[in-house]
Design an enzyme around this catalytic site. Structure first.
Site, PDB file in Angstrom:
ATOM      1  N   HIS A 234       7.205  -1.048   1.364  1.00 44.49           N
ATOM      2  CA  HIS A 234       6.344  -1.972   0.623  1.00 44.49           C
ATOM      3  C   HIS A 234       6.670  -1.872  -0.869  1.00 44.49           C
ATOM      4  O   HIS A 234       7.422  -0.974  -1.284  1.00 44.49           O
ATOM      5  CB  HIS A 234       4.865  -1.653   0.869  1.00 44.49           C
TER       6      HIS A 234
HETATM    7  P1  TYD Z   1       0.684   3.455   2.863  1.00 42.22           P
HETATM    8  O1  TYD Z   1       0.704   3.493   1.380  1.00 42.22           O
HETATM    9  O2  TYD Z   1       0.960   2.148   3.532  1.00 42.22           O
HETATM   10  O3  TYD Z   1       1.675   4.541   3.486  1.00 42.22           O
HETATM   11  P2  TYD Z   1       3.194   4.912   3.221  1.00 42.22           P
HETATM   12  O4  TYD Z   1       3.697   4.132   2.076  1.00 42.22           O
HETATM   13  O5  TYD Z   1       3.156   6.366   2.954  1.00 42.22           O
HETATM   14  O6  TYD Z   1       3.950   4.658   4.462  1.00 42.22           O
HETATM   15  O7  TYD Z   1      -0.701   4.034   3.358  1.00 42.22           O
HETATM   16  C1  TYD Z   1      -0.993   4.198   4.723  1.00 42.22           C
HETATM   17  C2  TYD Z   1      -2.478   4.012   4.926  1.00 42.22           C
HETATM   18  O8  TYD Z   1      -3.193   5.075   4.267  1.00 42.22           O
HETATM   19  C3  TYD Z   1      -3.000   2.719   4.295  1.00 42.22           C
HETATM   20  O9  TYD Z   1      -3.036   1.669   5.224  1.00 42.22           O
HETATM   21  C4  TYD Z   1      -4.379   3.103   3.826  1.00 42.22           C
HETATM   22  C5  TYD Z   1      -4.341   4.591   3.618  1.00 42.22           C
HETATM   23  N1  TYD Z   1      -4.319   4.991   2.183  1.00 42.22           N
HETATM   24  C6  TYD Z   1      -5.514   5.112   1.507  1.00 42.22           C
HETATM   25  O10 TYD Z   1      -6.598   4.885   2.056  1.00 42.22           O
HETATM   26  N2  TYD Z   1      -5.489   5.515   0.205  1.00 42.22           N
HETATM   27  C7  TYD Z   1      -4.329   5.776  -0.450  1.00 42.22           C
HETATM   28  O11 TYD Z   1      -4.354   6.154  -1.663  1.00 42.22           O
HETATM   29  C8  TYD Z   1      -3.086   5.620   0.246  1.00 42.22           C
HETATM   30  C9  TYD Z   1      -1.783   5.892  -0.417  1.00 42.22           C
HETATM   31  C10 TYD Z   1      -3.131   5.235   1.561  1.00 42.22           C
END
Ligand code: TYD
Length: 137
Positions: free
Chosen positions: A55
């Site tokens: 993303h």
């Molecule tokens: P995401 O940032 O999509 O994960 P990555 O980039 O590590 O693969 O985050 C995964 C899920 O975690 C997201 O859908 C919601 C939760 N989340 C939070 O609630 N707060 C946060 O600060 C982060 C980073 C994620």
């Protein structure tokens, strides 16, 4: 930052306080990183072969640190890709807004520590690569 490029992102050397009993690295707002940290999170227990990220953020600055172990971060501004291997707890990858990122090749037991300039907001994410490249134009 629609106009940002992967060359606006770089590895920052953080100070390491070495001691025979163990080392300390400190990250301070506006000293080691050019933003105020509003949020810290960490990724751990990532199964072998798994990929994270996938993303971009519209306004978020991040410092990504391999607090333990190693992993790769591939940055993509829609035109150029750069891959960084993070494997030192005293190095941090500064990622500016408007960059697609993917994290891969997590070593067993690795910890990915992230300092972020804003609190969590799903509205700040672009999760579809085609929408990202459109947004960059
Ligand atoms: P995401 O940032 O999509 O994960 P990555 O980039 O590590 O693969 O985050 C995964 C899920 O975690 C997201 O859908 C919601 C939760 N989340 C939070 O609630 N707060 C946060 O600060 C982060 C980073 C994620």
């Amino acid at each position: 930052m629609k106009s940002s490029t992967v060359y606006d992102c770089s590895v920052i050397e953080l100070r390491k306080h070495s001691h025979i009993k163990g080392n300390i690295t400190v990250v301070e707002n506006n000293v080691s990183v050019p933003f105020d940290t509003k949020r810290v999170y960490y990724l751990y227990d990532v199964p072998g072969g798994e990929s994270r990220g996938g993303h971009a953020h519209k306004g978020l600055y991040q410092l990504i640190v391999a607090a333990s172990g190693s992993f790769t971060v591939t940055l993509d501004d829609g035109k150029v890709k750069r891959t960084f291997l993070l494997n030192r707890p005293y190095q941090g990858l500064m990622v500016v807004p408007g960059i697609w990122r993917t994290l891969d090749d997590f070593s067993s037991g690795s910890v990915c520590l992230v300092l972020a300039s804003e609190v969590y907001s799903e509205d700040d994410y672009i999760r579809d690569y085609q929408s990202f490249t459109k947004w960059k134009k």
